[in-house]
Scaffold this motif. Sequence first.
Motif, PDB file in Angstrom:
ATOM      1  N   UNK A  69     -22.939  20.060  -1.574  1.00  0.00           N
ATOM      2  CA  UNK A  69     -22.063  20.940  -2.343  1.00  0.00           C
ATOM      3  C   UNK A  69     -22.726  21.295  -3.664  1.00  0.00           C
ATOM      4  N   UNK A  70     -22.362  22.472  -4.141  1.00  0.00           N
ATOM      5  CA  UNK A  70     -22.893  22.987  -5.407  1.00  0.00           C
ATOM      6  C   UNK A  70     -21.714  23.437  -6.250  1.00  0.00           C
ATOM      7  N   UNK A  71     -21.638  22.935  -7.483  1.00  0.00           N
ATOM      8  CA  UNK A  71     -20.576  23.321  -8.412  1.00  0.00           C
ATOM      9  C   UNK A  71     -21.027  24.568  -9.162  1.00  0.00           C
ATOM     10  N   UNK A  72     -20.234  25.629  -9.047  1.00  0.00           N
ATOM     11  CA  UNK A  72     -20.544  26.884  -9.721  1.00  0.00           C
ATOM     12  C   UNK A  72     -20.061  26.862 -11.172  1.00  0.00           C
ATOM     13  N   UNK A  73     -20.734  27.627 -11.994  1.00  0.00           N
ATOM     14  CA  UNK A  73     -20.346  27.958 -13.374  1.00  0.00           C
ATOM     15  C   UNK A  73     -19.594  26.845 -14.119  1.00  0.00           C
ATOM     16  N   UNK A  74     -20.228  25.697 -14.248  1.00  0.00           N
ATOM     17  CA  UNK A  74     -19.602  24.606 -15.010  1.00  0.00           C
ATOM     18  C   UNK A  74     -19.442  25.029 -16.467  1.00  0.00           C
ATOM     19  N   UNK A  75     -18.215  24.956 -16.967  1.00  0.00           N
ATOM     20  CA  UNK A  75     -17.974  25.263 -18.374  1.00  0.00           C
ATOM     21  C   UNK A  75     -17.582  24.039 -19.180  1.00  0.00           C
ATOM     22  N   UNK A  76     -17.040  23.017 -18.516  1.00  0.00           N
ATOM     23  CA  UNK A  76     -16.479  21.870 -19.236  1.00  0.00           C
ATOM     24  C   UNK A  76     -17.412  20.663 -19.202  1.00  0.00           C
ATOM     25  N   UNK A 127     -18.736  12.794  -0.529  1.00  0.00           N
ATOM     26  CA  UNK A 127     -18.867  11.369  -0.209  1.00  0.00           C
ATOM     27  C   UNK A 127     -18.368  11.081   1.213  1.00  0.00           C
ATOM     28  N   UNK A 128     -17.277  11.702   1.596  1.00  0.00           N
ATOM     29  CA  UNK A 128     -16.678  11.428   2.904  1.00  0.00           C
ATOM     30  C   UNK A 128     -17.482  12.036   4.060  1.00  0.00           C
ATOM     31  N   UNK A 185     -25.260   7.952  -7.422  1.00  0.00           N
ATOM     32  CA  UNK A 185     -24.929   7.266  -6.172  1.00  0.00           C
ATOM     33  C   UNK A 185     -25.589   7.915  -4.959  1.00  0.00           C
ATOM     34  N   UNK A 186     -26.376   8.973  -5.203  1.00  0.00           N
ATOM     35  CA  UNK A 186     -27.128   9.592  -4.126  1.00  0.00           C
ATOM     36  C   UNK A 186     -26.425  10.725  -3.410  1.00  0.00           C
ATOM     37  N   UNK A 187     -25.266  11.142  -3.902  1.00  0.00           N
ATOM     38  CA  UNK A 187     -24.571  12.253  -3.250  1.00  0.00           C
ATOM     39  C   UNK A 187     -25.343  13.549  -3.439  1.00  0.00           C
ATOM     40  N   UNK A 188     -25.248  14.410  -2.435  1.00  0.00           N
ATOM     41  CA  UNK A 188     -25.987  15.670  -2.464  1.00  0.00           C
ATOM     42  C   UNK A 188     -25.156  16.730  -3.184  1.00  0.00           C
ATOM     43  N   UNK A 189     -25.228  16.663  -4.492  1.00  0.00           N
ATOM     44  CA  UNK A 189     -24.449  17.525  -5.372  1.00  0.00           C
ATOM     45  C   UNK A 189     -25.384  18.192  -6.363  1.00  0.00           C
ATOM     46  N   UNK A 190     -25.276  19.505  -6.500  1.00  0.00           N
ATOM     47  CA  UNK A 190     -25.993  20.240  -7.544  1.00  0.00           C
ATOM     48  C   UNK A 190     -24.978  21.012  -8.381  1.00  0.00           C
ATOM     49  N   UNK A 191     -25.423  21.416  -9.570  1.00  0.00           N
ATOM     50  CA  UNK A 191     -24.502  21.999 -10.547  1.00  0.00           C
ATOM     51  C   UNK A 191     -25.215  23.112 -11.296  1.00  0.00           C
ATOM     52  N   UNK A 192     -24.472  24.176 -11.583  1.00  0.00           N
ATOM     53  CA  UNK A 192     -25.008  25.244 -12.429  1.00  0.00           C
ATOM     54  C   UNK A 192     -24.099  25.466 -13.626  1.00  0.00           C
ATOM     55  N   UNK A 193     -24.677  26.049 -14.663  1.00  0.00           N
ATOM     56  CA  UNK A 193     -23.881  26.657 -15.721  1.00  0.00           C
ATOM     57  C   UNK A 193     -24.403  28.074 -15.900  1.00  0.00           C
ATOM     58  N   UNK A 200     -16.526  17.114 -17.463  1.00  0.00           N
ATOM     59  CA  UNK A 200     -16.804  16.744 -16.074  1.00  0.00           C
ATOM     60  C   UNK A 200     -18.169  16.096 -15.903  1.00  0.00           C
ATOM     61  N   UNK A 201     -18.995  16.061 -16.931  1.00  0.00           N
ATOM     62  CA  UNK A 201     -20.363  15.564 -16.795  1.00  0.00           C
ATOM     63  C   UNK A 201     -20.437  14.085 -16.383  1.00  0.00           C
ATOM     64  N   UNK A 202     -19.610  13.187 -16.907  1.00  0.00           N
ATOM     65  CA  UNK A 202     -19.712  11.782 -16.467  1.00  0.00           C
ATOM     66  C   UNK A 202     -19.509  11.619 -14.964  1.00  0.00           C
ATOM     67  N   UNK A 203     -18.539  12.318 -14.386  1.00  0.00           N
ATOM     68  CA  UNK A 203     -18.304  12.216 -12.942  1.00  0.00           C
ATOM     69  C   UNK A 203     -19.482  12.786 -12.158  1.00  0.00           C
ATOM     70  N   UNK A 204     -20.070  13.860 -12.665  1.00  0.00           N
ATOM     71  CA  UNK A 204     -21.230  14.457 -12.001  1.00  0.00           C
ATOM     72  C   UNK A 204     -22.414  13.502 -12.051  1.00  0.00           C
ATOM     73  N   UNK A 205     -22.641  12.906 -13.216  1.00  0.00           N
ATOM     74  CA  UNK A 205     -23.756  11.948 -13.346  1.00  0.00           C
ATOM     75  C   UNK A 205     -23.574  10.778 -12.379  1.00  0.00           C
ATOM     76  N   UNK A 206     -22.363  10.267 -12.295  1.00  0.00           N
ATOM     77  CA  UNK A 206     -22.109   9.127 -11.415  1.00  0.00           C
ATOM     78  C   UNK A 206     -22.320   9.511  -9.952  1.00  0.00           C
TER      79      UNK A 206
END
Length: 448
Positions: free
Chosen positions: A239-246, A233-234, A259-267, A249-255
């Motif tokens: 950024x890409x979140x590696x190996x999401x296990x929990x 955001x700043x 909001x248009x942040x350039x965030x990707x996620x893997x499991x 954390x999904x609500x924060x990722x969805x939000x």
Amino acid sequence: MPDSEALPFDLVVRSDSALIDGDFRSAAVAVREGVIVSIDRVDAPLAAVDEVILPSGQVLLPGIVDSHVHVNEPGRTDWEGFASATTAAARGGVTTIVDMPLNSIPPTTTPSALDLKRDAAAPQAVIDVGFWGGAIPSSLGRLRELHEAGVFGFKAFLSPSGVDEFPHLSTAQLHEAMAEIAAFDGLLIVHAEDPESLAAAPAPAGASYEAFVRSRPDSSEQSAIEHVIDAVRRTGGRAHILHLSSAAALPAIRAAKASGLRLTVETCPHYLSFDEATIPDGGTQYKCCPPIRDAANQEQLWEALVDGTIDLVASDHSPSTAALKFAGDGDFDLAWGGISGLELSFRAVWTGARSRGIPLSAVVRWMSTATADLVGLSDRGRITVGAQADLVAFDPDASFTVSAAALAHKNPVSAFDGSHLHGDVARVWLRGAEVDSAAPAGRLLRRT
């Protein structure tokens, strides 16, 4: 001179069921000089040097692109190496891997270390190989050099990595790295566990898997991911979140995504295949960080894949010697943390998807198209005119029981040992030529 378009194609693969534009349909896929140059009706009169007609029951897929693999060579080649890793990958339908900057010695944190990696991989790569760089405290301020040398992005840990030569970044250093990488529109990929949350958690207790999970709580992932989101955001970076296990954390990722942040996620396949209740005490072949959590959490990860909150699936193949994996005779605090699953990753995810009524096309999207797109390899991960002819003949209904001893990666240890999986990788083509581990033909890739 004859028109080049009138000359025979190098290869034509005819299939009653080829995955094209997200749907299965009959097609003849024609290849010239390693590239798909025509997709026609299955019975089109196409002359070829080599013609393959897939038998009933087999489907034609793009090669899998695994964006998260620890090959470990040079330096820890007794753990894994490019010959064994790429052979295992090809057996699993994987035609491209991107190698992590650790646990090799030296880690890929300088252009000279990248050269050592490339020199080690070049004569051995059975499939195509790209490389991540590393963001550690000593490399901050010099990341552009690695970017210009062709790495696909930068791996950072927010908690100790497990190897001394790859230290983690503090929260302030995370922001510093994100700002530096954003300046040249690079990609930061993050092992997101918060060391303060880990320090506050109960210590692991020997062979107890339940105690090991408690020692790496959901809060550690939640807090670290919030730090990454704040840095994105700043800075406006990627950024890409590696190996999401929990799943917590999904609500924060969805939000963040909303909001248009350039965030990707893997499991990873192991989070989608195993759950805490089925892991025995002392079963350190299942140890990974962050850990495999409970069944309810697992189902939320599947749901997040289906709804797009999680973008992709990659293996996080992180092997070691058997001695390290079973160090301490089943003590989760002492054993090496990492799952060996490169050869099985695609079929493991397909097995779980199949049982949930999720189509094969979705699995290919998560493990081929999305992974290729993550690293900017738009020339693969799909069957389309102009794409590299990386193809897999796959029988989705075949089944088998895994024997770790029969797998091609270097050390015969895997959490998937004994698992009953679906899918048979019948044939694999790299740039239109059938893969032969005895004649390595993989190329080394650079970010373009």
